[in-house]
Motif scaffolding. Structure first.
Motif, PDB file in Angstrom:
ATOM      1  N   UNK A  55       0.774  -1.075   0.082  1.00 51.03           N
ATOM      2  CA  UNK A  55       0.041  -0.016   0.030  1.00 51.03           C
ATOM      3  C   UNK A  55       1.073   1.305   0.018  1.00 51.03           C
ATOM      4  N   UNK A  56       0.334   2.309  -0.369  1.00 49.98           N
ATOM      5  CA  UNK A  56       1.181   3.552  -0.518  1.00 49.98           C
ATOM      6  C   UNK A  56       1.884   4.301   0.875  1.00 49.98           C
ATOM      7  N   UNK A  57       1.064   3.478   2.079  1.00 49.04           N
ATOM      8  CA  UNK A  57       1.639   4.054   3.271  1.00 49.04           C
ATOM      9  C   UNK A  57       3.055   3.629   3.643  1.00 49.04           C
ATOM     10  N   UNK A  58       3.542   2.359   3.167  1.00 51.53           N
ATOM     11  CA  UNK A  58       4.866   1.598   3.444  1.00 51.53           C
ATOM     12  C   UNK A  58       6.146   2.564   2.776  1.00 51.53           C
ATOM     13  N   UNK A  59       6.009   2.973   1.520  1.00 51.33           N
ATOM     14  CA  UNK A  59       6.896   3.756   0.848  1.00 51.33           C
ATOM     15  C   UNK A  59       6.995   5.221   1.023  1.00 51.33           C
ATOM     16  N   UNK A  60       5.886   5.617   2.114  1.00 56.48           N
ATOM     17  CA  UNK A  60       5.810   7.105   1.944  1.00 56.48           C
ATOM     18  C   UNK A  60       6.893   7.891   2.262  1.00 56.48           C
ATOM     19  N   UNK A  61       7.821   7.445   3.088  1.00 58.77           N
ATOM     20  CA  UNK A  61       8.934   8.281   3.315  1.00 58.77           C
ATOM     21  C   UNK A  61      10.433   7.735   2.495  1.00 58.77           C
ATOM     22  N   UNK A  62      11.218   8.674   2.496  1.00 62.36           N
ATOM     23  CA  UNK A  62      12.644   8.342   1.779  1.00 62.36           C
ATOM     24  C   UNK A  62      13.024   7.126   2.417  1.00 62.36           C
ATOM     25  N   UNK A 137       2.175   7.277  -5.396  1.00 59.55           N
ATOM     26  CA  UNK A 137       0.684   7.682  -5.160  1.00 59.55           C
ATOM     27  C   UNK A 137       0.052   7.682  -6.502  1.00 59.55           C
ATOM     28  N   UNK A 138      -0.142   6.255  -7.106  1.00 62.37           N
ATOM     29  CA  UNK A 138      -0.891   6.243  -8.292  1.00 62.37           C
ATOM     30  C   UNK A 138      -2.426   6.602  -8.165  1.00 62.37           C
ATOM     31  N   UNK A 139      -2.937   6.813  -9.313  1.00 62.73           N
ATOM     32  CA  UNK A 139      -4.528   6.833  -8.953  1.00 62.73           C
ATOM     33  C   UNK A 139      -5.076   5.935  -8.288  1.00 62.73           C
ATOM     34  N   UNK A 140      -6.118   6.535  -7.479  1.00 61.22           N
ATOM     35  CA  UNK A 140      -6.850   5.550  -6.729  1.00 61.22           C
ATOM     36  C   UNK A 140      -7.642   4.482  -7.620  1.00 61.22           C
ATOM     37  N   UNK A 141      -7.843   4.692  -8.880  1.00 63.50           N
ATOM     38  CA  UNK A 141      -8.497   3.572  -9.764  1.00 63.50           C
ATOM     39  C   UNK A 141      -7.667   3.074 -10.356  1.00 63.50           C
ATOM     40  N   UNK A 198       3.332  -0.750  -5.918  1.00 67.22           N
ATOM     41  CA  UNK A 198       2.484  -0.170  -4.897  1.00 67.22           C
ATOM     42  C   UNK A 198       1.419   0.343  -5.425  1.00 67.22           C
ATOM     43  N   UNK A 199       0.144   0.023  -4.574  1.00 69.75           N
ATOM     44  CA  UNK A 199      -1.344   0.229  -4.969  1.00 69.75           C
ATOM     45  C   UNK A 199      -1.802   1.435  -3.971  1.00 69.75           C
ATOM     46  N   UNK A 200      -2.577   2.278  -4.691  1.00 70.28           N
ATOM     47  CA  UNK A 200      -3.210   3.467  -4.108  1.00 70.28           C
ATOM     48  C   UNK A 200      -4.741   3.400  -4.178  1.00 70.28           C
ATOM     49  N   UNK A 201      -5.142   2.076  -4.623  1.00 73.84           N
ATOM     50  CA  UNK A 201      -6.780   1.794  -4.865  1.00 73.84           C
ATOM     51  C   UNK A 201      -7.283   1.921  -3.450  1.00 73.84           C
ATOM     52  N   UNK A 202      -8.596   2.633  -3.650  1.00 77.20           N
ATOM     53  CA  UNK A 202      -9.221   3.007  -2.436  1.00 77.20           C
ATOM     54  C   UNK A 202      -9.516   1.809  -1.292  1.00 77.20           C
ATOM     55  N   UNK A 203      -9.651   0.397  -1.780  1.00 75.48           N
ATOM     56  CA  UNK A 203      -9.844  -0.674  -0.878  1.00 75.48           C
ATOM     57  C   UNK A 203      -8.638  -1.203  -0.313  1.00 75.48           C
ATOM     58  N   UNK A 204      -7.439  -0.716  -0.736  1.00 73.74           N
ATOM     59  CA  UNK A 204      -6.213  -1.250  -0.366  1.00 73.74           C
ATOM     60  C   UNK A 204      -5.639  -0.456   0.896  1.00 73.74           C
ATOM     61  N   UNK A 205      -5.551  -1.109   2.109  1.00 71.96           N
ATOM     62  CA  UNK A 205      -4.901  -0.601   3.320  1.00 71.96           C
ATOM     63  C   UNK A 205      -3.477   0.029   2.957  1.00 71.96           C
ATOM     64  N   UNK A 206      -3.306   1.318   3.355  1.00 68.18           N
ATOM     65  CA  UNK A 206      -2.122   1.878   3.028  1.00 68.18           C
ATOM     66  C   UNK A 206      -0.824   1.133   3.792  1.00 68.18           C
ATOM     67  N   UNK A 207      -1.315   0.347   4.887  1.00 66.90           N
ATOM     68  CA  UNK A 207       0.119  -0.394   5.369  1.00 66.90           C
ATOM     69  C   UNK A 207       0.015  -2.025   4.741  1.00 66.90           C
ATOM     70  N   UNK A 208      -0.502  -2.121   3.746  1.00 67.98           N
ATOM     71  CA  UNK A 208      -0.769  -3.429   2.948  1.00 67.98           C
ATOM     72  C   UNK A 208       0.704  -4.027   2.605  1.00 67.98           C
TER      73      UNK A 208
END
Length: 309
Positions: A55-62, A137-141, A198-208
């Motif tokens: 999910x996009x939360x994992x690679x959020x920081x450098x 941060x790909x598009x959520x769709x 990395x996925x930013x889909x709405x249903x994917x938890x950011x820490x996935x």
């Protein structure tokens, strides 16, 4: 049985030749020379393994990036600096990568620290990056995007190409990777590399997180695991980033930005490399040889041979 063992060994040796997979059609580090990439997951270090899905939360920081000096002779024998690059080849959508590539990170003059107990030497630089790290941060769709991080040997004849001086935190689009490597004389072969999804889909938890080749249940049907993805029209213009093109690219980047980040989610211009075949990757955290399904035709021939015998 003996022939089966020979074939299995041959396949294993053929499937672990480079990273990212050769079938992707992008620059690849030979001999599967991995770049060590470590993100923080709720304060805990998370070392990326090839083709993981986040999910996009994992690679959020450098991340912390290191070369594996203890594992690869080519790295151990090199005492110079490195150029670090991170690109997204799937912007804006894997099914229509019309904005390939988005430049997520560009840092020159990276030097190595002393080798740590784990056999790696971290890449560091006290100066500002030419292009600072941008979180995936790909598009959520959109299905998951690939993110490739490269370390190139920065040999003594390296000169940063003037045509690429305009790239910065707000101008990341229209990055022609092939032209950059050619004009900078870095060459087509990185010293080491790593890639993940990395996925930013709405249903994917950011820490996935998921192992190599995984997808989020019910999502990521359009994830690219075979070849470079759909073809795009090669750019007919130079990669020069002038002040006027900077303004235009900045507008494009901001128009495609995700609510979770202030920067662009779109990728840069097309590069000329292409590839076909399958490249679904498999990774092992135990240190065993990592393989990927990137030689479908070879495998089919070998299976036919076994059936004939």
């Amino acid at each position: 049985m003996f022939l089966n063992l020979i074939v299995s060994s041959f396949i294993a040796s053929r499937l672990a030749l480079a990273i990212p997979p050769p079938d992707f059609g992008f620059p690849e580090a030979p001999n599967h020379t991995e770049l060590s990439v470590t993100y923080q997951d709720n304060g805990n270090p998370l070392i990326v393994t090839e083709a993981e899905l986040f999910g996009v939360g994992i690679p959020a920081q450098e991340p912390a990036v290191a070369v594996e000096t203890a594992n690869y002779d080519s790295i151990a024998a090199y005492n110079g600096s490195y150029v670090l690059l991170m690109v997204d080849p799937d912007a804006r959508y894997p099914s229509n990568p019309s904005l390939r590539f988005l430049l997520h990170w560009l840092q020159t003059d990276m030097t190595t620290t002393a080798e740590s107990p784990d056999g790696t030497s971290q890449l560091v630089n006290s100066t500002a990056p030419r292009v600072p790290y941008l979180r995936p941060s790909p598009p959520t769709d959109s299905a998951a995007h690939r993110y490739i991080i490269y370390a190139f040997f920065q040999h003594e004849n390296f000169t940063f190409p003037q045509a690429f001086e305009g790239y910065d935190a707000t101008n990341r689009t229209n990055f022609n990777l092939t032209a950059f490597l050619d004009e900078s004389k870095l060459g087509p072969r990185p010293a080491a590399a790593m890639y993940y999804f990395a996925s930013n889909q709405t249903q994917v938890p950011q820490d996935y997180t998921a192992a190599a080749g995984g997808t989020y249940p019910g999502g990521n049907d359009g994830i690219i695991t075979a070849g470079p993805g759909p073809s795009i029209t090669p750019s007919t213009t130079s990669a020069t980033a002038t002040s006027s093109s900077t303004a235009a690219s900045t507008s494009t980047a901001r128009s495609t930005a995700s609510a979770s980040t202030s920067a662009s989610t779109s990728g840069g211009a097309s590069q000329t490399a292409s590839g076909t075949g399958s490249a679904a990757s498999a990774s092992s955290t135990s240190g065993a040889v990592k393989t990927f399904a990137g030689s479908g035709s070879l495998l089919a021939c070998l299976i036919s041979l076994l059936n004939f015998i």
